[in-house]
Design an enzyme around this catalytic site. Structure first.
Site, PDB file in Angstrom:
ATOM      1  N   HIS A 149       0.923  -1.146  -0.009  1.00  0.00           N
ATOM      2  CA  HIS A 149      -0.017  -0.074   0.079  1.00  0.00           C
ATOM      3  C   HIS A 149       0.866   1.290   0.050  1.00  0.00           C
ATOM      4  O   HIS A 149       1.984   1.146  -0.518  1.00  0.00           O
ATOM      5  CB  HIS A 149      -0.929   0.016   1.392  1.00  0.00           C
ATOM      6  N   GLU A 186      -2.627   0.684   7.845  1.00  0.00           N
ATOM      7  CA  GLU A 186      -1.785  -0.417   7.551  1.00  0.00           C
ATOM      8  C   GLU A 186      -0.642  -0.056   6.872  1.00  0.00           C
ATOM      9  O   GLU A 186       0.660  -0.634   6.891  1.00  0.00           O
ATOM     10  CB  GLU A 186      -2.313  -1.492   6.624  1.00  0.00           C
ATOM     11  N   HIS A 203       2.562  -7.085   4.964  1.00  0.00           N
ATOM     12  CA  HIS A 203       1.214  -6.389   5.067  1.00  0.00           C
ATOM     13  C   HIS A 203       0.767  -6.755   6.402  1.00  0.00           C
ATOM     14  O   HIS A 203       1.195  -7.416   7.182  1.00  0.00           O
ATOM     15  CB  HIS A 203       0.189  -7.296   4.029  1.00  0.00           C
ATOM     16  N   GLU A 212       1.245 -11.864   5.880  1.00  0.00           N
ATOM     17  CA  GLU A 212       0.242 -11.010   6.621  1.00  0.00           C
ATOM     18  C   GLU A 212       0.520 -11.247   7.946  1.00  0.00           C
ATOM     19  O   GLU A 212       0.079 -12.612   8.498  1.00  0.00           O
ATOM     20  CB  GLU A 212      -1.450 -11.782   6.250  1.00  0.00           C
TER      21      GLU A 212
END
Length: 247
Positions: free
Chosen positions: A77, A92, A148, A210
């Site tokens: 991101h 995040e 992430h 993740e």
């Protein structure tokens, strides 16, 4: 005769003066040339780390001449794409960048590795342009890791999971996950295949991590701590070295 000596002495003085002037001019020109060749900043938002090729701090130490592996760390991101919003209202993209920078710092002094980040600040990277995988492919990189924080509508969802796409990435994903799950201390959600574009389009072993659920109060409380991020960064560094069989 006396006039000839005077004339000769005058010519000698002029020659000496000219020689001194040339020496000063060449020195100044050399400095100017050096400053004009100063390295320009890396293009875009990527950070490039060229490792030190010496085996120690002393100038007499031998230069490292072994293989250098290129590893791309991808903070997911960024910019107008904040990713998940955590329970406490943080984004995040901030978590991803912080962990990625910590990984780079852990490996910065290893002459066997060249670490590069797809972004070093809060920059937006379009998914349509495939910048992240193409950046890694163009190097070409030896490994790719995308960082992430997870999200889910059910706040009870918790844990750490690792994703891969190509079969040749499975061993790398399993190696990294083995280290990371010990560092997070969260529920082990396993290693899974997934069709994420950063994994599908990269041409080297790649994994997307993740690390925890930012939408879970318990996970999130740990994920923003320096202790958690440092532990995760160390575990990923260890996983990279194990997979590449580095000392």
């Amino acid at each position: 005769m006396r006039k000839m000596y005077i004339i000769a002495a005058a010519w000698l003085s002029l020659l000496l003066l000219a020689a001194c002037s040339d020496g000063v001019s060449n020195g100044s020109g050399g400095n100017s040339a050096d400053s004009s060749l100063a390295a320009a900043p890396a293009a875009g938002n990527r950070a490039i780390h060229e490792p030190d090729r010496t085996s120690g701090p002393g100038s007499s130490d031998p230069v490292y001449s072994g293989p250098v592996y290129k590893v791309v760390i991808d903070p997911g991101h960024g910019g107008e794409d904040p990713g998940a919003t955590s329970v406490s209202g943080r984004f995040e993209k901030e978590f991803n960048l912080s962990v990625s920078q910590a990984i780079a710092a852990k490996l910065a002094d290893d002459p066997q590795l060249q670490i590069e980040l797809t972004r070093t600040g809060d920059a937006f990277i379009s998914t349509h342009e495939l910048y992240r995988p193409e950046f890694a492919n163009d190097l070409p990189a030896d490994l790719f890791i995308s960082i992430h924080g997870n999200t889910y509508e059910d706040a009870s969802a918790s844990g750490t999971e690792s994703f891969y796409y190509h079969d040749e990435s499975l061993a790398f994903a399993e190696t990294i996950h083995k280290h990371v799950i010990l560092a997070t201390g969260l529920k082990d959600r396993g290693v899974k295949a997934a069709n994420f574009f950063v994994l599908r389009e990269t041409e080297m072993p790649s994994v997307l991590l993740e690390l925890g659920y930012l939408t879970n109060p318990g996970d999130e409380a740990k994920m923003w701590t320096n202790e958690f991020q440092e532990a995760v960064a160390s575990s990923i560094a260890d996983g990279i070295k194990e997979y590449l069989q580095l000392d």
